[in-house]
Every structure is written in structure tokens, then in C-alpha cells.
Design an enzyme around this catalytic site. Structure first.
Site, short mmCIF file in Angstrom:
data_model
loop_
_atom_site.label_atom_id
_atom_site.label_comp_id
_atom_site.label_asym_id
_atom_site.label_seq_id
_atom_site.Cartn_x
_atom_site.Cartn_y
_atom_site.Cartn_z
N PHE A 10 0.90 -1.42 0.19
CA PHE A 10 -0.03 -0.17 0.05
C PHE A 10 0.78 1.28 0.03
O PHE A 10 0.70 2.08 -0.72
CB PHE A 10 -0.79 -0.11 1.22
CG PHE A 10 -1.95 1.14 1.19
CD1 PHE A 10 -1.57 2.28 1.94
CD2 PHE A 10 -3.04 1.13 0.56
CE1 PHE A 10 -2.50 3.39 2.05
CE2 PHE A 10 -4.22 2.19 0.68
CZ PHE A 10 -3.71 3.28 1.48
N ASP A 18 2.64 1.66 -3.37
CA ASP A 18 1.59 1.91 -4.53
C ASP A 18 1.56 3.63 -4.22
O ASP A 18 1.31 4.36 -5.26
CB ASP A 18 0.35 1.38 -4.17
CG ASP A 18 0.65 -0.08 -4.62
OD1 ASP A 18 1.34 -0.35 -5.17
OD2 ASP A 18 -0.40 -0.73 -4.28
N LEU A 75 0.17 -4.59 -12.92
CA LEU A 75 -1.23 -3.93 -12.85
C LEU A 75 -1.29 -2.71 -12.22
O LEU A 75 -0.78 -2.26 -11.22
CB LEU A 75 -2.24 -4.96 -12.36
CG LEU A 75 -2.35 -6.12 -13.05
CD1 LEU A 75 -3.29 -7.15 -12.32
CD2 LEU A 75 -2.90 -6.02 -14.44
N GLU A 117 -11.66 -11.76 -11.46
CA GLU A 117 -10.91 -12.76 -10.96
C GLU A 117 -10.27 -12.34 -9.66
O GLU A 117 -9.94 -11.33 -9.43
CB GLU A 117 -9.67 -13.17 -12.06
CG GLU A 117 -10.07 -13.73 -13.35
CD GLU A 117 -8.87 -13.64 -14.36
OE1 GLU A 117 -7.87 -14.41 -13.79
OE2 GLU A 117 -8.84 -13.27 -15.53
N LYS A 137 -7.43 -11.67 -7.18
CA LYS A 137 -5.92 -11.60 -7.30
C LYS A 137 -5.09 -12.46 -6.14
O LYS A 137 -4.95 -11.89 -4.88
CB LYS A 137 -5.72 -9.94 -7.05
CG LYS A 137 -4.25 -9.53 -7.30
CD LYS A 137 -4.28 -7.92 -7.13
CE LYS A 137 -2.97 -7.62 -7.58
NZ LYS A 137 -1.81 -8.08 -6.67
N ASP A 164 -2.18 -13.83 -4.04
CA ASP A 164 -0.87 -13.06 -3.39
C ASP A 164 0.05 -14.01 -3.49
O ASP A 164 0.73 -14.70 -2.68
CB ASP A 164 -1.33 -12.59 -2.20
CG ASP A 164 -0.36 -11.56 -1.57
OD1 ASP A 164 0.35 -10.96 -2.23
OD2 ASP A 164 -0.28 -11.42 -0.35
N ARG A 206 8.57 -13.44 -13.18
CA ARG A 206 8.28 -12.15 -13.80
C ARG A 206 9.52 -11.09 -13.91
O ARG A 206 9.94 -10.46 -14.87
CB ARG A 206 7.35 -11.47 -13.07
CG ARG A 206 6.97 -10.03 -13.91
CD ARG A 206 5.68 -9.33 -13.12
NE ARG A 206 5.62 -8.97 -12.09
CZ ARG A 206 6.15 -7.47 -12.16
NH1 ARG A 206 7.05 -7.01 -13.28
NH2 ARG A 206 6.29 -6.73 -10.94
N GLU A 237 0.00 -17.61 -11.26
CA GLU A 237 0.64 -17.34 -10.06
C GLU A 237 0.93 -18.45 -9.10
O GLU A 237 -0.12 -19.39 -9.05
CB GLU A 237 -0.59 -16.52 -9.24
CG GLU A 237 0.09 -15.62 -8.22
CD GLU A 237 0.51 -14.31 -8.74
OE1 GLU A 237 1.11 -13.51 -7.97
OE2 GLU A 237 0.71 -14.34 -10.16
N TYR A 268 -3.58 -18.26 -15.47
CA TYR A 268 -4.78 -17.13 -15.46
C TYR A 268 -4.72 -16.28 -16.95
O TYR A 268 -5.32 -15.53 -17.11
CB TYR A 268 -4.49 -15.87 -14.47
CG TYR A 268 -3.11 -15.23 -14.31
CD1 TYR A 268 -2.69 -14.55 -15.51
CD2 TYR A 268 -2.50 -15.37 -13.14
CE1 TYR A 268 -1.27 -13.92 -15.43
CE2 TYR A 268 -1.38 -14.58 -13.10
CZ TYR A 268 -0.63 -13.68 -14.12
OH TYR A 268 0.51 -13.16 -13.95
N LYS A 311 -7.87 -3.30 -4.99
CA LYS A 311 -6.93 -3.92 -3.69
C LYS A 311 -7.90 -3.53 -2.53
O LYS A 311 -8.73 -2.79 -2.39
CB LYS A 311 -5.94 -2.97 -3.37
CG LYS A 311 -4.49 -3.20 -4.28
CD LYS A 311 -4.18 -4.65 -3.95
CE LYS A 311 -2.73 -4.72 -5.03
NZ LYS A 311 -1.72 -4.16 -4.20
N CYS A 358 23.20 -5.91 21.51
CA CYS A 358 22.33 -6.78 22.51
C CYS A 358 21.39 -5.66 23.39
O CYS A 358 22.32 -5.07 24.09
CB CYS A 358 22.68 -7.72 23.16
SG CYS A 358 21.74 -8.63 24.16
N CYS A 398 22.64 -7.35 27.17
CA CYS A 398 24.33 -7.37 27.56
C CYS A 398 25.17 -6.45 26.81
O CYS A 398 26.15 -6.27 27.40
CB CYS A 398 24.75 -8.84 27.33
SG CYS A 398 24.74 -9.25 25.61
N CYS A 444 22.38 -12.22 19.21
CA CYS A 444 23.36 -11.89 20.13
C CYS A 444 24.47 -12.98 20.36
O CYS A 444 23.76 -14.09 20.92
CB CYS A 444 22.91 -11.45 21.69
SG CYS A 444 24.09 -11.42 23.08
N CYS A 500 24.83 -14.18 27.73
CA CYS A 500 23.80 -12.93 28.03
C CYS A 500 22.81 -13.29 29.00
O CYS A 500 22.13 -14.59 28.77
CB CYS A 500 23.56 -12.80 26.68
SG CYS A 500 21.99 -11.55 26.60
#
Length: 668
Positions: free
Chosen positions: A33, A36, A82, A112, A114, A116, A135, A170, A222, A310, A404, A407, A422, A427
Site C-alpha cells: 500500500f 503504491d 497492474l 478474477e 488476485k 497474493d 516475472r 501465479e 490466469y 485492492k 544486544c 548485555c 546476540c 547474555c
């Protein structure tokens, strides 16, 4: 104008950086998001100032580079990404552009889901699969043919021997497979994957196709962008043909006469998405008529005839009050978000895991951010998205500490690993976590030592490592606050009882990376003692079914290390040195020589069924192979069922298992 030019240059530089992190390193720093929105701002500025558009702008190409380790292949037709829409208004704007470009409404639309996952191009010549390419950057991808052939939903041969066919789709990882993969990784001391998409991206690009095959990937086809020897006129026609050829196609796809039909599809699947066995993040809308697609064409980045709608992130919204870092028994640093209380799945949640440094960077979560939180299948609350628009001014990017937090030792990150660790075995946080793991129900099952008491004993200087449990001063212990003689006596009895725990429990408790209960049982049964196991060569370990190279190497490394040798020596000096003494049945075990794998939900816990089979002489494994005698299938089976069917392994449901046991004289 200078301010606009500077903003455009900053956006281009930032977008290129995020493309490199996402496509090359597979270590994204921000959400889809947020990315985009950066791209949308750049597009808007370039549209308002076309004189500032340059050929190398991210808006002029499909971004991202490819890895050097895999062969690179140029796509005959670019695999464009897309354009996105986030509401009905933006979807209507796309439709309006289509209508204006065609001079009329399109014939039909196709909606269709989408998926992921990771886009993949398959090339078939004379009906035979000859090449699979990711791709990549849209122009050039990585060849992953050997890995693709391990995916059962990709046909190796088409029923029609056409000269050339390109199929695009996909690759994804089903949720049950993802949860099982992460369960195994946790059991083996590995960092879990943050989400199925990240797991998929890493799996399809593995150099070892055997490991890829174990990841349980799937493929939805697809599109048919190229075909010789047959004419297609509609995209929906291509989807029907793909299904006829044996491809898994997008479930629920719909041919729509108009935009209201698309809106109904979006609403329907928005409500049903949680019931799916795989992740979707929206709906793809395409012009159905291929001639109209050709007329509409594409920009250098997006096809004009398709758009993605989306969905908003799932989960509940709350605010991040702070981000803290915890240190585990292997020294792994885990960032955790402290939240304003929020009700989630019937409980009040105030903390949520951020998994690791890479996931914090990918989400770009900051103190003060408004975030979406959900419970995954493992019931662990996690942050899944950030509302960038609600970010308070001045919120600073979170950075993992270079030392860390407990410690102060400089942290390390081994090549190829997600985890930041660490390295200081002394520790206090590592000591505490190791002690808790050693005493846990999964380990030596020593009751009466919870986190508060372990911390108390560490701070009092009475404990240093698990072996020091048997050095406790009982009078001093009884005098400590909240203890007393009765509590001290109870712990003393627990520690005496622990001397007789089976060897496999001690192997789990040692905390050897990748060694969980199943591997520990195999090792204990094969070697019978710590001393014998410590002398085992890696090839001996790998020869045991169920013990792979990773576990074998980890075991050898542990017993060869000075720390491991000292730990085992201290335990043995205190009489903690169990030997494997399996009971020999009076006669031949009824299931001797048989190997079983269990998948799905049965009427009783799978652990009980496994114990029943093992008691009757059978071997129970985690993975299906040609050596597997039977696969036991319950409700909602995972990828093991497909693997068994592909290998011809007999499959038994619960009733058939009961009949088999009855025939062998084994009581259910």
C-alpha cells in the site's frame, strides 16, 4: 518548479531503492500500500509536468532487477504489472478510460481473484513444458524450470501438441502448507516466514529443487498470451481452455456484462476471502474481448485493459505505543510491538510480534503508527499493515539495535539468514531463555520453574546454565522470597525425576538448532546415548530417514563445539546421561517394517495416533516419500495428499486405518 523537480527525483530514488529491496533482496521495507502511494504521487507529478518525465523513471518501466544465481531469460511479451484501484470510484475511472479509448462499452469484463503470490510464465513446445520463468523485472526473468516441475498443479504435458503455448499464472503457498512449514521451522529452531507470499518467493527461487518440492507450492493459471495452432477470441475462453488442459484456474472467476456485476463480485469475495485456503489481496478486472485488449494496448508499465482492485488490510486497528526487542535462547533478537489494547478473536491484545528486522523494514512500522493487527493460524498476534496516512508527524523509522539490548554485545547476522543474534552465550536473556526451554514441557518437563523464578535464581547467582540446576543449595533456596521448604523440596523431587527422562527429551532440551521432538526421537533411537551421538559422522546422520543435511550438520556442529562439549560434560558429571533402552516386544511387532505419514484432522490428536503406530513397531515420518507405506488422511488434508497420490502411496482414511489395525491385532 525546483521544489517539484526535487520531489520527483527523491521519489524516483526512493522507489528504485524499494524495488531493489523487494525484487533482488526479497527484503521489502514497506507495505504494498505504501509503495503504491509513492508510485501514485510520482505518476501524478509527472502527469502535471510532462517535461520532467525521463526514460529511466520508474513509471516508464516495470521495476526491479533479477538475481545473478539463476539463468536469465527475456520475455517475448513483457510481463507487465497492474495498475491499482482502492475503491469503486477509482475502478469507475479505469472503466471510463476503457470506454473512451474504445469509443463504446467493452463487450464483457472478467473478474478474477488476485492471488497474493509470484507470477510465472510457462512455455510449452509441441505440448511439452520446456521453460518456466519468473516475472523478474517484467522484461527479463529468472529461469526456474526444474522448480516449476515440482509443482503438482503445473502439467508437464498438454493434451494438445500445439507448436507453442505460453501460459501465465501465479505460484502461491496454501495457508495450511504455510502454517505447517512455519511449525516445522519453529520446531527446528529456524525463523518462521512472515507470510505465504514471502515463503513462496523464496521457495520458487531455491537452487535445490528437492527443497522446493517439499515446500508444497501450487499454481493458478490466469492467461494465455501466446498460442500457435489455435485461435482464441476471449480471455474467458482461454480460462476455460486452461481448465480443460488440466490447469488449476482462478476459482470463482466471473464474466461480467458491466461494472455493477464487477462490484458484486468484489463485495462477495471480500466477505468470503477468509474462507479461502490461500491469500488474496484483491480482484483483477480485465476486458474479455482479446481484440479489444489489443486495441487498448498498454503503457510501458501497465496494460490499459486490466486493473487490480485492492482490498483493505484485514484485522483490527490500533496504535503502536512502543517497539521493544526480545532476546531468545539462541540469541535471536525479535522485535515486538506494544499496542493500545484491542479486542481480537475474543481476547484483549496488547503485544504483537513483528517477526524480524526484515519484516519491520517491509512494514515500515514506527512508534505512534496506526496498524492492523490479526491473529494468524498459529494464534500469535501480528502486525499485518500500517496506515501510512495516519502516521504522526515526526515519527522516526525503527532500527534494530546494533548491540544486544540486554548485555550490550555487538549483534551479528550470518550470511543468508534473516535472524539477527546476540553471540554472547552468557547474555542474561539467553541464559534465561535456555533455562526456560530446558525445563519446558517440550524439553525435560521440570515443573515449578517459571519465568519469574528463573529470573530470581539468575539474579541471586544460583544458576548459570541448565546443568547448574543440580548444584542448587537447597537451604539457601528455601530461604528465598516466595519459596520455603515445601517449594524447594518439590523442585528437588522434580530434578531427581528428570534424571530418568528419556534421551529424546534431553536432546530437545539441549537446544540444538533444527532438532525438535521428531528428530530427537529418531536420533535417540538410532544412537542410544549422548556419547554415541557425539561421535556420529554427518553421513551417518543423513542416512537416517527423516534426518536431512541441515539437521545432521547442526548436530555435528553442536557436539564439536567447545560450548556443546562443556555443556554435555557438565550434565554427565551430574548424572544427567540417559540411555535409550527400548522395550523389545515378545514377538515380532505387528506393524514392523511399515512407514506412516499423517495429515489432516483425525478424531483423536495426531500425536496419540503416531504413538499408537510407533508402539506397534511402525515408523511415523513427517514427509511423504517413495518409502512411505501408507498416508493416513483426516479432514482438511494438506499438500501431503497430493504428494502421496503423485508417488502412488496408498491412502487410508480413519475407518480404513482402523480396519488395518484390527487385521494386525492392534487395538484402536
Amino acid at each position: 518548479m525546483s521544489n517539484v523537480r526535487e520531489r520527483i527525483e527523491w521519489l524516483r530514488k526512493e522507489i528504485r531503492r524499494h524495488e531493489y529491496l523487494y525484487y533482488v533482496l526479497a527484503q521489502p521495507e514497506i507495505s504494498d500500500f505504501a509503495f503504491d502511494r509513492l508510485m501514485a504521487e510520482l505518476k501524478a507529478l509527472e502527469a502535471a509536468h510532462p517535461e520532467l518525465v525521463t526514460p529511466d523513471s520508474p513509471t516508464q518501466r516495470v521495476g526491479g532487477a533479477v538475481l545473478d544465481e539463476l539463468p536469465q531469460v527475456r520475455h517475448e511479451i513483457p510481463m507487465l504489472s497492474l495498475d491499482n484501484s482502492y475503491n469503486e470510484g477509482e475502478l469507475a475511472e479505469w472503466y471510463g478510460r476503457v470506454v473512451r479509448a474504445l469509443g463504446r462499452k467493452p463487450d464483457h469484463l472478467v473478474a478474477e481473484l488476485k492471488i497474493d503470490g509470484v507470477s510465472l510464465s510457462l512455455i510449452y513446445e509441441n505440448g511439452v513444458l520446456v521453460r518456466a520463468v519468473t516475472r523478474g523485472n517484467g522484461e527479463v526473468g529468472e529461469e526456474v524450470t526444474t522448480n516449476a516441475k515440482t509443482i503438482p498443479t503445473i502439467p508437464l504435458r498438454l493434451p494438445e501438441e500445439l507448436p507453442l503455448v505460453e501460459v501465465r499464472g501465479e505460484v502461491y503457498m496454501p495457508r495450511p502448507v504455510f502454517l505447517e512449514l512455519n511449525r516445522r521451522r519453529r520446531e527446528e529452531g529456524e525463523e518462521p516466514f512472515a507470510n505465504p507470499r514471502n515463503a513462496t518467493a523464496g521457495s520458487i527461487r531455491l537452487l535445490d529443487s528437492r527443497e522446493c518440492a517439499r515446500r508444497g507450492l501450487r499454481f493458478f493459471a490466469y492467461q494465455i498470451p501466446r498460442i500457435q495452432g489455435k485461435e482464441l477470441h476471449y480471455h474467458s475462453e482461454a480460462l476455460e481452455l486452461l481448465a480443460q488442459w488440466g490447469f488449476a484456474t482462478n476459482p470463482g472467476w466471473r464474466r461480467c456484462p458491466d461494472l455493477p456485476c464487477v462490484h458484486a463480485f468484489v463485495e462477495e469475495w471480500g466477505q468470503k476471502r477468509k474462507s479461502l485456503a490461500f491469500d488474496i489481496d484483491g480482484v483483477v478486472v480485465k476486458v474479455d474481448n482479446l481484440a479489444e485488449q489489443q486495441a487498448l494496448g498498454a503503457t510501458s508499465k501497465f496494460p490499459r485493459w486490466a486493473v487490480a482492485y485492492k482490498y483493505p488490510p484485514e484485522g483490527e486497528r490500533t496504535r503502536v505505543k512502543n517497539i521493544v526487542v526480545q532476546v531468545g535462547r539462541t540469541g535471536t533478537l525479535t522485535p515486538v510491538a506494544e499496542l493500545e489494547p484491542v479486542r481480537l478473536a475474543g481476547t484483549t491484545v496488547t503485544r504483537a510480534t513483528l517477526h524480524n528486522a526484515d519484516e519491520v523494514a517491509r512494514l515500515d512500522v514506527r512508534v505512534g503508527d496506526t496498524v492492523w493487527v490479526e491473529k494468524g493460524g498459529d494464534v500469535i498476534p501480528k502486525v499485518v499493515a500500517v496506515d501510512i496516512s495516519a502516521r504522526p508527524e515526526g515519527a522516526e523509522r525503527f532500527a534494530m539495535p546494533e548491540r544486544c539490548p540486554v548485555c550490550g554485545t555487538p549483534v551479528v547476522r550470518e550470511a543468508g539468514e534473516v535472524a539477527i543474534r546476540c553471540p554472547n552465550t552468557s547474555c542474561p536473556a539467553v541464559q534465561k531463555a535456555r533455562l526456560l526451554h530446558f525445563c519446558s514441557r517440550a524439553g525435560m518437563d521440570i515443573q515449578g520453574l517459571g519465568e519469574q523464578r528463573v529470573v530470581q535464581l539468575l539474579q541471586a547467582g544460583m544458576l548459570s546454565d541448565p546443568a547448574s540446576l543440580w548444584d542448587l543449595d537447597w537451604d539457601r533456596l528455601a530461604a528465598l522470597p516466595s519459596w520455603g521448604e515445601k517449594s524447594a523440596e518439590n523442585l528437588k523431587k522434580q530434578l531427581e525425576d528428570a534424571r530418568t527422562r528419556p534421551l529424546w527429551r534431553l536432546l530437545v532440551a539441549l537446544g540444538i538448532r533444527h532438532v525438535g521432538e521428531r528428530a530427537a526421537k529418531l536420533l535417540a533411537s538410532r544412537f542410544g546415548s549422548l556419547s554415541a551421538l557425539a561421535q556420529a559422522r554427518q553421513e551417518e546422520l543423513e542416512a537416517i530417514e527423516g534426518i536431512g543435511p541441515t539437521i545432521a550438520e547442526s548436530v555435528v556442529r553442536f557436539f564439536a563445539s567447545e560450548e556443546g562439549k562443556e555443556f554435555v560434560r557438565r550434565l554427565q558429571e551430574r548424572g544427567i546421561d540417559p540411555r535409550e533402552t527400548p522395550e523389545k516386544p515378545a514377538g515380532p511387532a505387528p506393524l514392523s517394517g511399515l512407514s506412516f505419514v499423517i495429515t489432516g484432522t483425525l478424531s483423536r490428536p495426531r500425536e496419540q495416533v503416531a504413538a499408537l503406530l510407533e508402539a506397534a513397531g511402525a515408523q511415523v515420518s513427517e514427509s511423504v516419500s517413495r518409502k512411505t507405506s501408507y498416508l493416513i488422511v483426516g479432514q482438511n488434508p494438506g499438500s501431503k495428499l497430493n504428494k502421496a497420490q503423485s508417488l502412488g502411496v496408498p491412502v487410508l482414511d480413519e475407518e480404513q486405518l482402523r480396519r488395518l489395525l484390527s487385521e494386525k491385532g492392534v487395538a484402536w
